[in-house]
Scaffold this active site. Structure first.
Site, PDB file in Angstrom:
ATOM      1  CG  ASN A  24      -1.895  -1.158   1.203  1.00  0.00           C
ATOM      2  OD1 ASN A  24      -2.341  -1.587   0.138  1.00  0.00           O
ATOM      3  ND2 ASN A  24      -2.233  -1.673   2.372  1.00  0.00           N
ATOM      4  CG  ASP A 134       3.794  -3.371 -15.000  1.00  0.00           C
ATOM      5  OD1 ASP A 134       3.109  -3.566 -16.015  1.00  0.00           O
ATOM      6  OD2 ASP A 134       3.303  -3.098 -13.895  1.00  0.00           O
TER       7      ASP A 134
END
Length: 677
Positions: A24, A134
């Site tokens: 997170n 990515d």
């Protein structure tokens, strides 16, 4: 994580920024260094997962190697009550996806500027053997100054350690994955370049090249589909710019750009006039997955056909007929055994000779591969890797093979050792401190070494016009100049100029003075006993301030009007000169000998309201009408970043009222049509 909690007593959580697959992300405040930072905190459900912890730490270790103005910096790594966390630079801005949504369409120049900064970041990662895997707009941030920051190396892996996907699932976002990622094959640095080709496609069209109902359908299109043309979306896109996309997204690694540096160099000249009539780029290699035509085998006959007799199923084999008595044993029957032995020996000798013949192989093209990748390929060809030497290279990234000895295409014996020359990367030097130096000269020098240089401007009382105030790269940072993208803030000089006394100066000197401080010179003529072609009056007066772009009005002497009035003209000239030097005077005589009217000076302090956001510059235009100026012409143009005050001076005839208005974004924000002394 609870808002207000301080990790390790230092990083106070302010708010949640996002959630990822394994961590997170929070905005936090560094209580020691007094600055905002980004904190990545491993999810609580993964705190006992050793593999996840290794992966999280691998991300941290990867980031610590990367020091580049276009890569999000890492500040700290730590653990708080068993919680793994990573502290990074906070980028105040938005991701590229949001930026494109708000600003599309982008100019081609801006698209190239963004891509060059991304490529600089990727090149730095590749130089350390790190493949991002990515790359997508969501992992590319744009700060409020328009600078690019690449982030999220969470699934990046050191290429020298591991080049295969860790599971059978596809890694990275399916809209941007390379064909080799789609089929679960070896991933190389060129996989990142494919993803950047897709990003460039999206920046130019605001669309993705491949769409589908499922991730598998989209992946198959990356693997098999033909790249759509960006010129179908916008016919004005230069073919040379589309060619960069086609080259970057080639299915075959041989056809694709070999390095980020190569792609950057091609993109740098994409808008060059010399490439205006460039033909469409096409791949030279047969793409993977194409149907191969096998040779016709119908005319080939098995050599055993003549020796094999067909047996019918379900029938008995007939007995051989009685052989007739053989004639008297001949020579061959008498020497049967010796001849058989001789034949066997001959056959053995032939087989041994055939087996002893050297087997041959062709040296494959190893350029662009790592040593580990080359070793695997050579093994398939029954060859071995030999010695390794290192050499600096502008074309190949760190640890990529530059050349082999023997070179590719050479026929060698099986088991031969192939020596390789491996890139040690670009030679890095300290960037240097260019503050206070002339921007034009610095730009010329850096571009000669392959750097990309951008310019921002700012008013400064400390730095002379045209000199560098600041730079985006630290002077001590080690860089490879051919990969550098740097932004310089260049001085526009002082915003307001304190006018000097120009009386008695020649017109050429006054013109040079006006050019130096970006003043608009207005020239008038009058008869005078002063020397011809010298300045006899000026407005505004010496000792007063004037903004850049303002009007400087001077009166040029035409010499005496006539001999009979020379005394009178001389008196008037002296009186005018004396009055001009008294800058605080409210009343003065006209510099024209033909006029006897009285002129007065009026001043107004105007507050211009700022209508921009976040300190971005807004253009304000001031229009002024008096004895000298017309309301139809721009008196002064300003770039304001906050509410700004300007002092306006008016030269008025008796009973005349001055006027002014301020226009921002096409709207009048301040005006007054009755300015009097």
């Amino acid at each position: 994580m609870k808002i207000g909690y301080a990790l390790d007593g230092r990083y106070q959580i302010k708010k949640t920024l996002g959630e990822g697959g394994m961590a997170n992300v929070y905005l936090a405040y560094d209580l020691i260094l007094k600055r905002n930072v980004t904190v990545k905190l491993m999810r609580l459900d993964l705190q006992d997962d050793k593999a996840a912890i290794r992966r999280f730490k691998r991300e941290a270790n990867s980031l610590t190697e990367l020091i580049n103005p276009n890569i999000v910096s890492i500040y700290d790594i730590g653990e708080d009550h068993g919680m793994q966390y990573l502290v990074m630079e906070y980028v105040d801005g938005m991701d590229l996806k949001q930026y494109l949504k708000l600003n599309y369409p982008l100019s081609y120049e801006r698209v190239i500027e963004i891509m060059q900064q991304i490529l600089a970041a990727v090149s730095e990662a590749h130089a350390h053997g790190i493949i991002h895997r990515d790359l997508k707009p969501q992992n590319i941030l744009i700060d409020r100054q328009g600078n690019v920051k690449v982030t999220d190396f969470g699934i990046a892996v050191a290429a020298a350690e591991e080049t295969m996907t860790r599971t059978n699932t596809l890694m990275g976002s399916v809209h941007y994955i390379s064909p080799e990622q789609a089929r679960g094959s070896i991933i190389t640095k060129q996989s990142d370049l494919y993803s950047l080709g897709i990003v460039l496609f999206e920046l130019l069209t605001n669309h993705l090249p491949y769409e589908g109902n499922t991730a598998v359908a989209i992946a198959l299109k990356h693997y098999q589909g033909q790249m759509p043309s960006v010129r179908e979306y916008d016919a004005n896109i230069p073919q040379s710019l589309e060619n960069v996309i086609l080259h970057a997204t080639a299915k075959s690694l041989t056809d694709r750009y070999q390095t980020a540096v190569e792609m950057s160099a091609d993109l740098k000249t994409a808008l060059s006039p010399s490439r205006q009539n460039e033909v469409k780029w096409t791949p030279s290699e047969i793409e993977d997955g194409q149907t191969k035509v096998l040779p016709d085998l119908t005319n080939f006959k098995d050599v055993n056909d003549d020796l094999t007799q067909t047996k019918k199923l379900g029938t008995k084999q007939s007995k051989p007929s009685q052989a007739k008595p053989a004639p008297k044993a001949n020579f061959f029957k008498r020497h049967k055994r010796p001849l058989l032995a001789l034949g066997i020996i001959t056959l053995i000798v032939i087989i041994a000779a055939v087996l002893s013949l050297p087997r041959e192989a062709t040296v494959p093209d190893l350029r662009g591969m790592t040593r580990a990748e080359a070793e695997r390929m050579l093994k398939d060809e029954k060859l071995e890797i030999g010695s390794t030497t290192y050499q600096a290279s502008e074309k190949y990234s760190y640890h990529q093979i530059i050349a082999s000895d023997p070179r590719q295409g050479t026929v060698v014996k099986n088991g031969a050792k192939i020596d390789v020359i491996v890139s040690s990367g670009l030679k890095k030097v300290a960037f240097g401190n260019y503050r206070g130096k002339k921007y034009k000269q610095v730009k010329k020098t850096l571009e000669k070494h392959g750097a990309i240089v951008y310019k921002k401007t700012k008013y400064s009382d400390k730095y002379a016009k045209g000199t560098i105030i600041s730079q985006s790269i630290d002077s001590k940072q080690k860089v490879a100049m051919s990969q550098v993208t740097v932004s310089f803030t260049v001085s526009l000089g002082s915003k307001n100029i304190l006018l000097k006394d120009l009386l008695g100066e020649s017109l050429s000197k006054v013109q040079a003075y006006a050019d130096k401080y970006d003043l608009n010179l207005v020239i008038k003529h009058a008869s005078s006993n002063e020397e011809k072609d010298t300045i006899i009056s000026q407005y505004p007066y010496a000792g007063t301030y004037i903004g850049r772009g303002g009007n400087l009005t001077v009166t040029l002497s035409d010499g005496p009007e006539s001999s009979s009035s020379s005394a009178s003209s001389s008196s008037k000239s002296k009186k005018s000169s004396s009055s001009s030097k008294a800058s605080s005077a409210k009343t003065f005589s006209s510099s024209s000998s033909a006029s006897t009217s009285t002129q007065t000076l009026a001043q107004r302090t105007v507050t211009i309201p700022y209508s921009g956001t976040d300190g971005q510059a807004v253009e304000a235009k001031i229009y002024l009408e008096d004895k000298i100026h017309s309301l139809s012409s721009v008196y002064k143009t300003l770039q304001i970043t906050s509410d700004t005050q300007e002092v306006l001076s008016f030269v008025l005839d008796s009973n005349q009222a001055g006027k002014y208005k301020v226009v921002v974004d096409g709207e009048v924000v301040v005006e007054d049509n009755s300015v009097t002394p």
